[in-house]
Design a protein around this motif. Structure first.
Motif, PDB file in Angstrom:
ATOM      1  N   LYS A   7       0.835  -1.201   0.000  1.00 30.11           N
ATOM      2  CA  LYS A   7       0.000   0.000   0.000  1.00 30.11           C
ATOM      3  C   LYS A   7       0.871   1.251   0.000  1.00 30.11           C
ATOM      4  CE  LYS A   7      -3.644   2.287   2.719  1.00 30.11           C
ATOM      5  NZ  LYS A   7      -4.441   2.207   3.982  1.00 30.11           N
ATOM      6  N   ILE A   8       0.578   2.173  -0.919  1.00 29.00           N
ATOM      7  CA  ILE A   8       1.324   3.425  -0.997  1.00 29.00           C
ATOM      8  C   ILE A   8       0.605   4.489  -0.171  1.00 29.00           C
ATOM      9  CG2 ILE A   8       2.109   5.268  -2.531  1.00 29.00           C
ATOM     10  CD1 ILE A   8       2.547   3.192  -4.688  1.00 29.00           C
ATOM     11  N   ASP A  38      13.546   6.643   7.681  1.00 30.98           N
ATOM     12  CA  ASP A  38      12.248   6.187   8.161  1.00 30.98           C
ATOM     13  C   ASP A  38      11.539   5.477   7.023  1.00 30.98           C
ATOM     14  OD1 ASP A  38      10.944   8.118   6.588  1.00 30.98           O
ATOM     15  OD2 ASP A  38      10.508   9.436   8.262  1.00 30.98           O
ATOM     16  N   MET A  39      10.464   4.792   7.340  1.00 30.78           N
ATOM     17  CA  MET A  39       9.797   3.928   6.362  1.00 30.78           C
ATOM     18  C   MET A  39       8.597   4.619   5.728  1.00 30.78           C
ATOM     19  SD  MET A  39       9.656   0.278   8.368  1.00 30.78           S
ATOM     20  CE  MET A  39      10.667  -0.015   9.823  1.00 30.78           C
ATOM     21  N   GLU A  40       8.283   4.183   4.531  1.00 31.12           N
ATOM     22  CA  GLU A  40       7.045   4.584   3.869  1.00 31.12           C
ATOM     23  C   GLU A  40       5.939   3.572   4.163  1.00 31.12           C
ATOM     24  OE1 GLU A  40       7.041   7.632   1.400  1.00 31.12           O
ATOM     25  OE2 GLU A  40       8.362   7.691   3.148  1.00 31.12           O
ATOM     26  N   LEU A  41       6.097   2.808   5.209  1.00 35.83           N
ATOM     27  CA  LEU A  41       5.199   1.699   5.538  1.00 35.83           C
ATOM     28  C   LEU A  41       4.499   1.975   6.862  1.00 35.83           C
ATOM     29  CD1 LEU A  41       7.803  -1.112   4.725  1.00 35.83           C
ATOM     30  CD2 LEU A  41       6.079  -0.151   3.174  1.00 35.83           C
ATOM     31  N   GLN A  42       3.213   1.682   6.916  1.00 33.98           N
ATOM     32  CA  GLN A  42       2.456   1.899   8.139  1.00 33.98           C
ATOM     33  C   GLN A  42       2.892   0.927   9.233  1.00 33.98           C
ATOM     34  OE1 GLN A  42      -1.661   1.593   6.828  1.00 33.98           O
ATOM     35  NE2 GLN A  42      -1.866   3.816   6.858  1.00 33.98           N
ATOM     36  N   THR A  43       2.903   1.420  10.454  1.00 35.64           N
ATOM     37  CA  THR A  43       3.332   0.602  11.581  1.00 35.64           C
ATOM     38  C   THR A  43       2.242  -0.376  12.009  1.00 35.64           C
ATOM     39  OG1 THR A  43       4.444   0.691  13.721  1.00 35.64           O
ATOM     40  CG2 THR A  43       2.557   2.169  13.424  1.00 35.64           C
ATOM     41  N   CYS A 372       9.972   0.793   1.610  1.00 33.69           N
ATOM     42  CA  CYS A 372       8.824   1.397   0.930  1.00 33.69           C
ATOM     43  C   CYS A 372       8.141   0.315   0.108  1.00 33.69           C
ATOM     44  CB  CYS A 372       9.280   2.556   0.033  1.00 33.69           C
ATOM     45  SG  CYS A 372      10.426   2.076  -1.272  1.00 33.69           S
ATOM     46  N   SER A 373       7.057   0.652  -0.515  1.00 30.26           N
ATOM     47  CA  SER A 373       6.335  -0.333  -1.322  1.00 30.26           C
ATOM     48  C   SER A 373       7.189  -0.774  -2.506  1.00 30.26           C
ATOM     49  CB  SER A 373       5.014   0.251  -1.827  1.00 30.26           C
ATOM     50  OG  SER A 373       5.265   1.185  -2.861  1.00 30.26           O
ATOM     51  N   ARG A 374       6.999  -2.001  -2.925  1.00 24.33           N
ATOM     52  CA  ARG A 374       7.744  -2.523  -4.077  1.00 24.33           C
ATOM     53  C   ARG A 374       7.457  -1.701  -5.332  1.00 24.33           C
ATOM     54  NH1 ARG A 374       8.883  -7.779  -4.181  1.00 24.33           N
ATOM     55  NH2 ARG A 374       9.162  -7.386  -1.955  1.00 24.33           N
ATOM     56  N   LEU A 375       6.233  -1.236  -5.471  1.00 14.44           N
ATOM     57  CA  LEU A 375       5.884  -0.433  -6.653  1.00 14.44           C
ATOM     58  C   LEU A 375       6.711   0.843  -6.722  1.00 14.44           C
ATOM     59  CD1 LEU A 375       1.981  -0.779  -6.737  1.00 14.44           C
ATOM     60  CD2 LEU A 375       3.616  -1.733  -8.370  1.00 14.44           C
ATOM     61  N   LEU A 376       6.927   1.471  -5.575  1.00 17.59           N
ATOM     62  CA  LEU A 376       7.733   2.691  -5.555  1.00 17.59           C
ATOM     63  C   LEU A 376       9.181   2.386  -5.897  1.00 17.59           C
ATOM     64  CD1 LEU A 376       7.514   5.734  -4.979  1.00 17.59           C
ATOM     65  CD2 LEU A 376       8.224   5.249  -2.636  1.00 17.59           C
ATOM     66  N   LEU A 377       9.694   1.264  -5.388  1.00 14.15           N
ATOM     67  CA  LEU A 377      11.060   0.864  -5.720  1.00 14.15           C
ATOM     68  C   LEU A 377      11.206   0.576  -7.201  1.00 14.15           C
ATOM     69  CD1 LEU A 377      12.607  -1.530  -3.044  1.00 14.15           C
ATOM     70  CD2 LEU A 377      13.228   0.822  -3.580  1.00 14.15           C
ATOM     71  N   GLU A 378      10.212  -0.079  -7.774  1.00 14.20           N
ATOM     72  CA  GLU A 378      10.264  -0.377  -9.204  1.00 14.20           C
ATOM     73  C   GLU A 378      10.309   0.905 -10.025  1.00 14.20           C
ATOM     74  OE1 GLU A 378       6.864  -2.824  -9.852  1.00 14.20           O
ATOM     75  OE2 GLU A 378       7.756  -4.600  -8.912  1.00 14.20           O
ATOM     76  N   LYS A 379       9.513   1.882  -9.643  1.00 11.19           N
ATOM     77  CA  LYS A 379       9.511   3.163 -10.344  1.00 11.19           C
ATOM     78  C   LYS A 379      10.885   3.829 -10.226  1.00 11.19           C
ATOM     79  CE  LYS A 379       6.778   7.424 -10.749  1.00 11.19           C
ATOM     80  NZ  LYS A 379       7.861   8.400 -10.755  1.00 11.19           N
TER      81      LYS A 379
END
Length: 391
Positions: A7-8, A38-43, A372-379
């Motif tokens: 989830k982004i 810090d992370m782009e991921l919810q805790t 972060c989300s895999r989609l963001l890394l792919e971009k």
């Protein structure tokens, strides 16, 4: 429960330093920010629930710290690291680096020396130098692409330089090493023999990957425990850095009491109400989330390694033992100094950390935050691939 790390999350309107300070740091606002740790991921949901329950009270006065608070730290360290700590030696700090700054200001002394092991977290340098200390460098060495402590150099520096402290980053930021018991024992013994106290930054210790094992420096022996100041925190683990909470485990009550006198005079002895409930919820109920997070981070690391191997072999990423930070060897791009940084910012439109900021050995490297989300890394990686193709 099952967490969705794909989830982004839109952080553009929540006063995120990672996003809002990108223009100031990189000179443009159209980059993908993959820098500050810090992370782009919810805790974890139990942490969020605990904070919502606390917020719903609608009263945010001074916060009292229950005995259970440090007991949870003790239980977590025993379960995760087989380290029998003593709550009597624990103190609160608003963060590992605020603690180090307080500590250096009060206990280092003008002109005293501190050993550091670059390339390493740059705030160590400023924490020493800003308070009148002098840095002694014990650079890590690279053997077949892996980083190791240079013990021959450390023995010489420890004997000849007259250092008062050694700061060890365990696990290491940015190179991602989890130091072995044998390596830590050598460091600890050298420090004991030369009357050097160890300050062990273990803030990344819960983010150990690939079944590696974190060994707290103070857990190795009673001698080491009496010569080590240990800095631990849930903030990197559970993405709570903005709540400013950590724990320091001192080697003796005298040093603890001196430190607490310092933070007492600064009126910063208390947790804020949210740091207290979030930290307790994390240590008591966050393990399920953490286990899933580590699997996701391992997947992101493998994605980066495979992508570089297949598409941009000029960049050689490490495979960290720990953390969500990757150390990218970019020397084969042939871009030196500012040119490499400018390329990432203005050609690839990515905001990474300049390897030079980590000191000696950082030239030609960039630090990438993959939490972060895999989609963001792919971009991000496709932007990098396209930028390299234009060189």
């Amino acid at each position: 429960m099952i967490y969705n790390f794909d989830k982004i999350i839109d952080r553009s309107n929540n006063y995120s330093a990672k996003h809002d300070e990108a223009t100031k740091k990189f000179g443009r606002n159209d980059i993908i920010p993959l820098w500050i740790a810090d992370m782009e991921l919810q805790t974890a949901k139990p942490i969020v629930d605990a904070m919502i329950e606390r917020a719903n009270q609608g009263i945010f006065g001074y916060t009292s710290r229950p005995d259970r608070y440090f007991e949870l730290v003790k239980e977590w360290q025993k379960k995760k690291n087989n380290w029998d700590t003593d709550v009597a030696y624990m103190s609160h700090a608003t963060g590992v680096m605020p603690f180090m700054c307080h500590f250096m200001r009060e206990f280092l002394g003008e002109g005293k020396k501190v050993i550091v092991q670059p390339p390493v977290y740059s705030e160590f340098f400023t924490a020493v130098e800003d308070w009148g200390g002098e840095l002694v460098y014990n650079p890590l060495k690279i053997v077949d692409g892996d980083y190791y402590i240079n013990f021959e150099d450390l023995e010489v520096k420890a004997k000849e330089e007259g250092a008062k402290f050694l700061i060890i980053c365990n696990p290491h930021n940015p190179v991602g090493r989890v130091w072995t018991k044998e390596e830590l024992t050598k460091v600890g013994q050298i420090c004991l023999e030369n009357n050097i106290m160890v300050i062990s930054d273990e803030i990344h210790s819960d983010l150990v990957l690939w079944k590696n094992e974190h060994i707290p420096m103070a857990s190795i022996s009673e001698e080491f425990a009496k010569n080590t100041v240990s800095c631990i925190s849930s903030t990197k683990t559970f993405n709570l850095a903005g709540l400013q909470v950590s724990t320091v485990v001192f080697p003796n009550l005298e040093l603890k009491e001196k430190y607490e006198d310092v933070i007492g005079r600064l009126d910063s002895k208390r947790n804020n109400c949210f740091s207290l409930v979030s930290n307790m919820a994390a240590l008591e109920h966050g393990e399920e989330w953490l286990e899933q997070l580590l699997i996701y981070i391992e997947g992101n690391i493998e994605y980066i390694i495979n992508f570089c191997n297949e598409n941009i072999p000029q960049i050689k990423p490490n495979k960290p033992d720990c953390t969500y930070l990757m150390w990218l060897d970019c020397k084969e791009l042939g871009l030196e100094g500012d040119k490499l940084v400018d390329f990432f910012i203005n050609e690839a439109k990515l905001g990474l950390n300049d390897g030079r900021s980590f000191g000696q050995g950082g030239e030609g490297y960039m630090r990438l935050n993959i939490a972060c989300s895999r989609l963001l890394l792919e971009k991000a990686m496709n932007q990098l691939k396209e930028a390299i193709s234009r060189i």
